[in-house]
Design a protein around this motif. Structure first.
Motif, mmCIF file in Angstrom:
data_model
loop_
_atom_site.group_PDB
_atom_site.id
_atom_site.type_symbol
_atom_site.label_atom_id
_atom_site.label_comp_id
_atom_site.label_asym_id
_atom_site.label_seq_id
_atom_site.Cartn_x
_atom_site.Cartn_y
_atom_site.Cartn_z
ATOM 1 N N SER A 316 -77.907 84.763 6.760
ATOM 2 C CA SER A 316 -78.142 84.224 7.913
ATOM 3 C C SER A 316 -77.183 82.914 8.259
ATOM 4 C CB SER A 316 -79.370 83.271 8.354
ATOM 5 O OG SER A 316 -78.816 82.161 6.430
ATOM 6 N N ASP A 317 -76.200 83.535 7.965
ATOM 7 C CA ASP A 317 -74.986 82.158 8.539
ATOM 8 C C ASP A 317 -73.337 82.505 7.855
ATOM 9 O OD1 ASP A 317 -73.113 80.191 8.662
ATOM 10 O OD2 ASP A 317 -74.333 78.586 7.240
ATOM 11 N N PHE A 318 -72.535 82.982 9.028
ATOM 12 C CA PHE A 318 -71.796 83.404 8.888
ATOM 13 C C PHE A 318 -70.289 83.106 8.767
ATOM 14 C CE2 PHE A 318 -74.862 87.411 10.063
ATOM 15 C CZ PHE A 318 -74.000 88.575 9.486
ATOM 16 N N SER A 319 -70.930 81.791 8.725
ATOM 17 C CA SER A 319 -69.446 80.693 8.890
ATOM 18 C C SER A 319 -68.238 80.546 6.818
ATOM 19 C CB SER A 319 -69.441 79.450 9.282
ATOM 20 O OG SER A 319 -71.279 79.021 8.170
ATOM 21 N N ALA A 358 -86.787 79.722 17.282
ATOM 22 C CA ALA A 358 -86.306 80.445 15.912
ATOM 23 C C ALA A 358 -85.912 79.909 14.918
ATOM 24 C CB ALA A 358 -85.212 81.445 16.760
ATOM 25 N N LEU A 359 -85.771 80.821 14.060
ATOM 26 C CA LEU A 359 -84.458 80.055 13.176
ATOM 27 C C LEU A 359 -83.009 79.649 12.856
ATOM 28 C CD1 LEU A 359 -86.496 80.938 9.639
ATOM 29 C CD2 LEU A 359 -86.880 78.978 10.145
ATOM 30 N N PRO A 360 -82.464 79.013 12.451
ATOM 31 C CA PRO A 360 -80.636 78.980 13.066
ATOM 32 C C PRO A 360 -80.470 79.747 13.117
ATOM 33 C CG PRO A 360 -81.520 76.901 11.836
ATOM 34 C CD PRO A 360 -82.780 77.539 11.700
ATOM 35 N N PHE A 361 -79.733 80.582 13.148
ATOM 36 C CA PHE A 361 -78.609 81.894 12.795
ATOM 37 C C PHE A 361 -77.080 81.687 13.148
ATOM 38 C CE2 PHE A 361 -77.141 85.889 14.976
ATOM 39 C CZ PHE A 361 -77.037 86.656 13.593
ATOM 40 N N LYS A 362 -76.280 81.165 12.549
ATOM 41 C CA LYS A 362 -75.011 80.923 12.409
ATOM 42 C C LYS A 362 -73.630 82.181 12.114
ATOM 43 C CE LYS A 362 -75.532 76.208 11.134
ATOM 44 N NZ LYS A 362 -75.180 75.029 9.905
ATOM 45 N N GLY A 363 -73.159 81.909 13.700
ATOM 46 C CA GLY A 363 -72.037 82.813 13.491
ATOM 47 C C GLY A 363 -70.531 82.342 12.718
ATOM 48 N N ILE A 364 -69.404 83.716 12.575
ATOM 49 C CA ILE A 364 -68.008 82.555 11.579
ATOM 50 C C ILE A 364 -67.552 81.301 12.200
ATOM 51 C CG2 ILE A 364 -65.743 83.946 11.379
ATOM 52 C CD1 ILE A 364 -67.074 87.084 12.094
ATOM 53 N N ASP A 365 -67.537 80.842 12.984
ATOM 54 C CA ASP A 365 -67.166 79.410 13.858
ATOM 55 C C ASP A 365 -68.496 78.626 13.002
ATOM 56 O OD1 ASP A 365 -64.460 80.353 13.765
ATOM 57 O OD2 ASP A 365 -64.843 80.215 16.127
ATOM 58 N N GLY A 366 -69.394 78.802 13.043
ATOM 59 C CA GLY A 366 -70.798 78.302 12.614
ATOM 60 C C GLY A 366 -71.770 77.655 13.736
ATOM 61 N N GLU A 367 -71.348 78.972 15.032
ATOM 62 C CA GLU A 367 -72.153 78.136 16.009
ATOM 63 C C GLU A 367 -73.281 79.068 15.725
ATOM 64 O OE1 GLU A 367 -69.984 82.486 17.086
ATOM 65 O OE2 GLU A 367 -70.004 80.372 15.244
ATOM 66 N N ASP A 368 -73.816 78.278 16.929
ATOM 67 C CA ASP A 368 -75.749 78.731 16.939
ATOM 68 C C ASP A 368 -75.976 80.041 17.575
ATOM 69 O OD1 ASP A 368 -78.364 78.920 16.591
ATOM 70 O OD2 ASP A 368 -78.720 77.621 18.511
ATOM 71 N N LEU A 369 -76.160 81.164 17.158
ATOM 72 C CA LEU A 369 -76.912 82.495 17.845
ATOM 73 C C LEU A 369 -78.061 83.095 17.432
ATOM 74 C CD1 LEU A 369 -73.656 84.666 15.557
ATOM 75 C CD2 LEU A 369 -73.786 83.621 17.936
ATOM 76 N N ALA A 370 -78.807 81.717 17.658
ATOM 77 C CA ALA A 370 -79.904 81.994 17.737
ATOM 78 C C ALA A 370 -81.040 82.032 19.083
ATOM 79 C CB ALA A 370 -80.859 80.997 16.776
ATOM 80 N N SER A 371 -80.033 81.522 20.377
ATOM 81 C CA SER A 371 -80.679 82.009 21.502
ATOM 82 C C SER A 371 -80.242 83.331 22.288
ATOM 83 C CB SER A 371 -79.355 80.945 22.750
ATOM 84 O OG SER A 371 -77.985 81.026 22.276
ATOM 85 N N THR A 372 -80.176 84.237 21.291
ATOM 86 C CA THR A 372 -79.431 85.445 21.726
ATOM 87 C C THR A 372 -80.335 87.099 21.542
ATOM 88 O OG1 THR A 372 -78.442 85.764 19.902
ATOM 89 C CG2 THR A 372 -76.459 85.405 21.421
ATOM 90 N N TYR A 373 -81.554 85.915 20.766
ATOM 91 C CA TYR A 373 -82.858 87.569 20.829
ATOM 92 C C TYR A 373 -83.266 87.350 22.383
ATOM 93 C CZ TYR A 373 -81.944 85.265 16.288
ATOM 94 O OH TYR A 373 -81.847 84.627 15.421
ATOM 95 N N HIS A 374 -84.353 88.916 21.838
ATOM 96 C CA HIS A 374 -84.406 89.907 23.365
ATOM 97 C C HIS A 374 -85.602 90.896 22.735
ATOM 98 C CE1 HIS A 374 -83.155 93.492 22.592
ATOM 99 N NE2 HIS A 374 -81.967 92.836 21.838
ATOM 100 N N TYR A 375 -86.452 90.931 21.547
ATOM 101 C CA TYR A 375 -87.059 91.634 21.207
ATOM 102 C C TYR A 375 -87.899 90.448 20.173
ATOM 103 C CZ TYR A 375 -89.227 95.995 19.110
ATOM 104 O OH TYR A 375 -89.600 96.961 18.574
ATOM 105 N N THR A 376 -89.610 91.378 20.105
ATOM 106 C CA THR A 376 -90.740 91.569 19.342
ATOM 107 C C THR A 376 -91.358 91.983 18.745
ATOM 108 O OG1 THR A 376 -92.289 89.571 18.620
ATOM 109 C CG2 THR A 376 -92.102 90.453 21.118
ATOM 110 N N THR A 377 -91.708 92.440 17.865
ATOM 111 C CA THR A 377 -93.169 92.932 17.866
ATOM 112 C C THR A 377 -94.214 92.922 17.080
ATOM 113 O OG1 THR A 377 -92.518 93.060 15.079
ATOM 114 C CG2 THR A 377 -90.845 94.554 16.328
#
Length: 680
Positions: A316-319, A358-377
């Motif tokens: 969940s965190d690539f930083s 959505a729960l937090p999801f961090k990129g390599i720079d620690g930036e928030d990526l949780a605003s990138t979703y588009h799909y649900t089941t």
């Protein structure tokens, strides 16, 4: 010099008897090296006219030591004590002195006079293998792979010399490539699990600068030996290790050993979880934090490009990878990432749909990526781009499945969708993060979930959150419909749908939104007559029209059909397909059925052969009984009605009501929700 640094007690070492007999006029020094080998230095003493011509044998002190055998004054041991030398006139009494060692008894001995010493000769006890040394590679698949890579046959022996004379710049030890020779459809996930890497120490004998390409799938069963040390010291150019990294119910790969492997010259490092163990048996967040320094050092090795592949994990965190040099071309691939959170989401069914953060999801720079979703089941019929982004990390599901127990959201993946947003691609200078995966959280509804109808009770219309359904609870504002009294026949069995999606009906014969997948098997408890037509009761208030499939008998054990000549194939409706099984071929079957009065066996999704046209061996009928409650003893994978692995699991210790047993693609499952199944 040798006598004054070490204690004279070699005692029970394996050199005692040899040195006493063959080196009586030599000084010997035995040292244990860091790698466990014992080096023995032998120095010949040149006799002097004034030197003592014989060496006395003295009894070792009996207190504070376990050494009981006599030793000579010319022996030395690895115990760090002193040996005092005195004139030959005083050799009879032991003298106790204080030293820094744990052994305080010091023996006075007579030292021979030694003149100028020639250069010492070193003898290594564990000698390196000769070119004819045969290497025992324990795992049979791995042994065959090595022989194939060396150009040998399975009957040939693997020797050190074969590696020393290897004359190609690249040594391919790639399991998937090897197995594809006999099975073109094999993948990393379907590779034969390797039980033991022992024997691969021989790779160190490859000529210098040979590029080793290494890819295997490690086993995780109780007998598996996951020791990675045979690869120590082997420079690996391309490294792929599939296996169980994080599921505690099976043996796990040791990360402490993993980070000792030499990938300093590599261009690819892949760590992929084994889906046969669980959907997310790959690298976890905590594990990524542990191995991040090893990965970052590899990524910055100066190669033209580098890949890091982390599949089937739960990150969940690539930083923690922020140390990657952005001027390098490094791509971090993360596929089928599944983060199962235990944090519940509380919602109320309403016409406005379901809104959540959505729960937090961090990129390599620690930036928030949780605003990138588009799909649900978390809907009755999942489809790409069905998740509405409201703002920030807030999302909305317009028509949620109010019977769902999990809230899921994420990025669908380019293996399902060709849309631009099917993969997250984020640039960091010349480096890139490419990702798809799903999050899941327990979903708790604050109002009643979908009610259950009692077949013999008149049905009323009721409204929950704007949707209509059936209820056994009287509705004070609704209109009562005409009671339906079905006719039941207590007959159980299994039915398979034809090659198309098939809708179900309720007890009144009204079509439901629920569909059964094509060529899927379903257990029924009763045959019901509704409005003059027969239906199979495949679930609670869910009925399949009898003409929508065929009843069949599942086969539990491995059963082989042998076709001595070309055998025609039929569909489940009895239509001749125009294709045949080749002559002198063998085929597995998972079920039999009577089609147009002829007994047939299934050999593919919708391909059947007549029983009298093949030879059959090893059949056994599957029981159609099933438990009413399924309890997850470990984290348990969940599947859809078509056998697709879903992006979440059942938590350990949780219990789920089972309403049917089905067979999907030859595998038995229990249904625990509308489109959720676990393996039986």
């Amino acid at each position: 010099m040798l006598l004054n640094k070490k204690c004279v007690y070699l005692g029970a070492t394996l050199f005692s008897a040899i040195i006493l007999t063959s080196l009586s006029n030599q000084t010997v020094k035995a040292d244990t090296t860091a790698d466990g080998n014992t080096n023995v230095s032998v120095e010949k003493a040149v006799p002097s006219t004034t030197a003592t011509t014989s060496v006395s044998t003295l009894q070792a002190p009996t207190n504070n030591t376990d050494v009981s055998k006599p030793i000579t004054a010319t022996q030395s041991s690895t115990v760090d004590t002193k040996t005092e030398t005195t004139p030959t006139t005083d050799t009879s009494k032991p003298v106790t002195t204080t030293t820094q060692s744990t052994i305080t008894n010091v023996q006075k001995v007579t030292a021979p006079t030694v003149v100028k010493k020639p250069q010492a000769t070193t003898v290594v006890v564990n000698k390196p293998e000769s070119v004819d040394t045969v290497i025992d590679i324990k795992d049979p698949t791995l042994s065959s792979m090595v022989k194939w890579s060396l150009g040998l046959t399975d009957k040939d022996k693997v020797t050190v010399g074969e590696f020393q004379k290897f004359n190609s710049s690249e040594f391919f030890l790639n399991e998937t490539v090897y197995l594809a020779g006999s099975n073109p459809n094999v993948t990393d996930e379907t590779d034969t699990p390797i039980e033991n890497l022992n024997g691969l120490q021989v790779l160190k004998y490859l000529p210098k600068n040979t590029q080793v390409f290494f890819q295997v799938k490690l086993a995780s069963d109780p007998k598996a030996n996951l020791d990675l040390s045979p690869l120590y010291g082997v420079p690996i150019y391309n490294f792929t290790l599939d296996g169980n990294y994080s599921d505690a119910k099976a043996k796990e790969i040791d990360l402490n050993q993993l980070v000792k492997l030499d990938i300093s010259k590599a261009t690819n490092v892949e760590l992929t979880g084994d889906t046969a163990v669980s959907a997310n048996s790959g690298i976890t967040q905590a594990q990524l934090e542990k191995i991040a320094p090893w990965l970052v050092k590899y990524a910055n090795n100066g190669k033209t490009y580098n890949d890091i592949v982390l599949n089937n994990g739960s990150i969940s965190d690539f930083s923690v990878l922020k140390g990657i040099n952005r001027t390098n071309s490094v791509t971090v691939f993360v596929n089928h990432n599944n983060v199962a959170s235990t944090t519940p989401v509380y919602v109320t069914a309403s016409k406005a749909g379901l809104t959540f953060t959505a729960l937090p999801f961090k990129g390599i720079d620690g930036e928030d990526l949780a605003s990138t979703y588009h799909y649900t089941t978390t809907v009755k019929t999942p489809a790409d781009d069905n998740l509405i982004h409201v703002k920030g990390d807030v999302y909305k599901i317009t028509d949620p499945d109010t019977s769902a127990k999990k809230l899921t959201y994420g990025i669908i993946g380019d293996y399902i969708s060709s849309n631009d947003d099917s993969m997250l691609q984020k640039s960091y200078g010349n480096s890139t993060l490419e990702y798809f995966g799903m999050y899941s959280q327990p979903l708790i509804w604050k109002t009643s979930t979908k009610p259950v109808i009692k077949p013999t009770t008149p049905a009323q219309s009721t409204e929950i959150g704007g949707s209509t359904g059936s209820s056994s609870v009287p509705d004070t504002t609704g209109t009562t419909t005409t009671p339906v009294t079905p006719t039941y026949v207590n007959k159980s069995g299994v039915v398979r749908t034809f090659n198309s999606y098939t809708k179900l009906t309720d007890i009144e014969g009204n079509a439901l939104a629920v569909e059964l997948g094509p060529n899927t098997g379903w257990t029924y408890d009763r045959v019901v007559e509704i409005n003059g037509q027969q239906y199979y009761e495949v679930g609670t208030n869910e009925y399949l029209l009898a003409g929508s499939g065929i009843t069949y008998t599942p086969i539990q054990t491995r059963t082989v059909l042998a076709a001595s000549s070309a055998v025609p194939l039929f569909s489940s409706k009895g239509v001749k397909l125009g294709t045949t099984l080749p002559a002198r071929s063998n085929w597995l079957t998972d079920s039999s059925a009577t089609i147009n009065g002829i007994k047939m066996y299934r050999v593919a999704s919708d391909e059947w052969v007549a029983a009298d046209a093949v030879n059959v061996s090893g059949s056994k009928v599957v029981s159609t009984t099933f438990p009413k409650v399924f309890t997850a003893k470990v984290k348990t994978s969940v599947y859809s009605a078509t056998g697709k692995l879903l992006d979440y699991q059942l938590a350990t210790g949780t219990s789920w009501k089972v309403d049917r047993k089905v067979v999907i693609n030859g595998i038995s499952y229990y249904r625990i929700a509308t489109d959720e199944f676990v393996r039986a």
